[in-house]
Design an enzyme around this catalytic site. Structure first.
Site, PDB file in Angstrom:
ATOM      1  N   ALA A   1     -21.255  62.134  75.438  1.00  0.00           N
ATOM      2  CA  ALA A   1     -20.009  61.362  75.488  1.00  0.00           C
ATOM      3  C   ALA A   1     -19.217  61.565  76.764  1.00  0.00           C
ATOM      4  O   ALA A   1     -18.052  61.202  76.826  1.00  0.00           O
ATOM      5  CB  ALA A   1     -19.134  61.716  74.279  1.00  0.00           C
ATOM      6  N   SER A   2     -19.839  62.109  77.795  1.00  0.00           N
ATOM      7  CA  SER A   2     -19.098  62.322  79.042  1.00  0.00           C
ATOM      8  C   SER A   2     -18.946  61.051  79.859  1.00  0.00           C
ATOM      9  O   SER A   2     -18.159  61.007  80.807  1.00  0.00           O
ATOM     10  CB  SER A   2     -19.773  63.410  79.885  1.00  0.00           C
ATOM     11  OG  SER A   2     -21.122  63.090  80.139  1.00  0.00           O
TER      12      SER A   2
ATOM     13  N   GLY B   1     -20.186  56.413  79.936  1.00  0.00           N
ATOM     14  CA  GLY B   1     -20.911  55.282  79.366  1.00  0.00           C
ATOM     15  C   GLY B   1     -20.529  54.915  77.946  1.00  0.00           C
ATOM     16  O   GLY B   1     -19.355  54.950  77.567  1.00  0.00           O
ATOM     17  N   ILE B   2     -21.539  54.560  77.165  1.00  0.00           N
ATOM     18  CA  ILE B   2     -21.305  54.101  75.797  1.00  0.00           C
ATOM     19  C   ILE B   2     -20.689  55.200  74.938  1.00  0.00           C
ATOM     20  O   ILE B   2     -19.774  54.950  74.144  1.00  0.00           O
ATOM     21  CB  ILE B   2     -22.618  53.584  75.182  1.00  0.00           C
ATOM     22  CG1 ILE B   2     -23.038  52.278  75.868  1.00  0.00           C
ATOM     23  CG2 ILE B   2     -22.479  53.384  73.671  1.00  0.00           C
ATOM     24  CD1 ILE B   2     -24.413  51.775  75.467  1.00  0.00           C
TER      25      ILE B   2
ATOM     26  N   ASP C   1     -26.566  71.207  75.564  1.00  0.00           N
ATOM     27  CA  ASP C   1     -27.830  70.528  75.818  1.00  0.00           C
ATOM     28  C   ASP C   1     -28.541  70.433  74.479  1.00  0.00           C
ATOM     29  O   ASP C   1     -28.954  71.457  73.907  1.00  0.00           O
ATOM     30  CB  ASP C   1     -28.663  71.333  76.818  1.00  0.00           C
ATOM     31  CG  ASP C   1     -29.936  70.624  77.241  1.00  0.00           C
ATOM     32  OD1 ASP C   1     -30.463  69.826  76.446  1.00  0.00           O
ATOM     33  OD2 ASP C   1     -30.414  70.887  78.362  1.00  0.00           O
TER      34      ASP C   1
ATOM     35  N   TYR D   1     -41.243  55.955  76.639  1.00  0.00           N
ATOM     36  CA  TYR D   1     -39.840  55.704  76.306  1.00  0.00           C
ATOM     37  C   TYR D   1     -39.698  55.059  74.934  1.00  0.00           C
ATOM     38  O   TYR D   1     -38.858  55.459  74.130  1.00  0.00           O
ATOM     39  CB  TYR D   1     -39.205  54.811  77.374  1.00  0.00           C
ATOM     40  CG  TYR D   1     -37.761  54.460  77.088  1.00  0.00           C
ATOM     41  CD1 TYR D   1     -36.782  55.453  77.038  1.00  0.00           C
ATOM     42  CD2 TYR D   1     -37.373  53.140  76.867  1.00  0.00           C
ATOM     43  CE1 TYR D   1     -35.454  55.129  76.766  1.00  0.00           C
ATOM     44  CE2 TYR D   1     -36.052  52.806  76.607  1.00  0.00           C
ATOM     45  CZ  TYR D   1     -35.096  53.808  76.557  1.00  0.00           C
ATOM     46  OH  TYR D   1     -33.783  53.494  76.295  1.00  0.00           O
TER      47      TYR D   1
ATOM     48  N   LYS E   1     -37.506  56.453  71.827  1.00  0.00           N
ATOM     49  CA  LYS E   1     -36.386  55.719  71.235  1.00  0.00           C
ATOM     50  C   LYS E   1     -36.675  55.365  69.779  1.00  0.00           C
ATOM     51  O   LYS E   1     -35.786  55.441  68.922  1.00  0.00           O
ATOM     52  CB  LYS E   1     -36.089  54.453  72.026  1.00  0.00           C
ATOM     53  CG  LYS E   1     -35.441  54.673  73.374  1.00  0.00           C
ATOM     54  CD  LYS E   1     -34.149  55.483  73.323  1.00  0.00           C
ATOM     55  CE  LYS E   1     -32.997  54.773  72.669  1.00  0.00           C
ATOM     56  NZ  LYS E   1     -31.724  55.543  72.792  1.00  0.00           N
TER      57      LYS E   1
END
Length: 291
Positions: A15-16, A18-19, A71, A165, A169
């Site tokens: 949450a640092s 972008g979305i 992390d 990827y 996801k």
């Protein structure tokens, strides 16, 4: 939307910026408590934003913020971050699995260390955060787990060009699929959310096409508003869904999407995990075999 997250505690990974940050700031405007669980503690010119700048932005919006260096690949760091959140705010009502690693190279070029990173962060990290947050979520009056991952579709074309990827996801989406059924009796909502189009984030700009793709993207606030709509619904009546942002907003009566455009004069580019556009002024990319 009159529903509110006031007084709720959200644990948001990545949450640092972008979305994730947009979701946090939307909750902050309601007066929510937000734990920012992310790795970024020093500024990077290519990907600006740290847990400390995010905390300042959240508090400026009216929320309470806890910056936690974490992390999510490491069990002890996630456990410590959750313990710190509970100690500070008294519990956890909502887990947002936003942290993700991306590398779209195919099997000939993708190093195994990058493959491992994507699976450690995306699939394993999502599972781990859910596992460790669950004892606290079960105590909440309206608990939610929301994961930023695409709808599941076994068509080989979603796997062929970027197998590593997609596997990572889809691993996140499988957590939604399984936990939604597993936790239904507990009343813990488990859903996924994915954008219809490219979203204007540093990752998209740096990895997927630079300024040109940014102009053909929507702002992160469209995902944040969709997340707010989902997270304020009764948990027992809203679980096991793979939401697309524009559909979640349409269910709330929000159909004017122009304010979310980075450049209203440009058509937005369809996200490459989706088959067809859902809303107007969205075009397929070269990935879809069309413009």
């Amino acid at each position: 939307m009159a529903r509110s997250l006031q007084g709720k505690t959200l644990f948001i990974t990545g949450a640092s910026r972008g979305i994730g940050l947009a979701i946090a700031k939307r909750a902050a405007r309601d007066g929510a408590n937000i734990a920012i669980a992310a790795k970024s503690v020093a500024e990077n010119p290519k990907i600006p934003g740290t847990i400390f700048t995010a905390a300042a932005e959240i508090e400026a919006e009216g929320g309470k913020a806890l910056a936690v260096h974490c992390d999510i690949r490491f069990d002890d760091q996630v456990a410590a971050a959750i313990d710190q959140t509970v100690s500070t705010f008294g519990g956890i009502d909502i887990l947002v699995n936003n942290a993700s690693a991306i590398d779209l190279r195919g099997i000939d070029l993708l190093e195994m260390k990058r493959f491992d990173l994507m699976h450690q962060v995306n699939a394993r990290g999502t599972y781990l955060c859910a596992k460790l947050a669950l004892p606290h979520l079960r105590k909440s009056a309206n608990p939610h787990i929301l994961t930023l991952s695409p709808p599941l579709d076994m068509n080989p074309k979603w796997f062929a060009p970027n197998l590593g990827y997609t596997m990572a996801k889809y691993g996140m989406s499988l957590v939604t699929l399984g936990l939604a059924r597993d936790l239904a009796r507990d009343g813990v909502a488990v859903n996924s959310l994915w954008p219809e189009t490219a979203i204007a984030t540093a990752a998209v700009g740096n990895l997927l096409g630079g300024e040109e793709i940014i102009k053909r993207s929507r702002k992160p606030e469209i995902v944040a508003d969709a997340a707010h709509a989902i997270l304020t619904r009764p948990s027992r009546g809203c679980t096991g869904n793979f939401f697309i942002d524009v559909r979640a907003l349409a269910e709330e009566g929000v159909t004017d999407l122009l304010p979310y455009s980075v450049d209203p004069a440009q058509d937005a580019v369809l996200d490459f995990f989706l088959e067809e556009p859902i809303s107007a002024n969205v075009r397929k990319s070269a990935f879809h075999g069309g413009k």
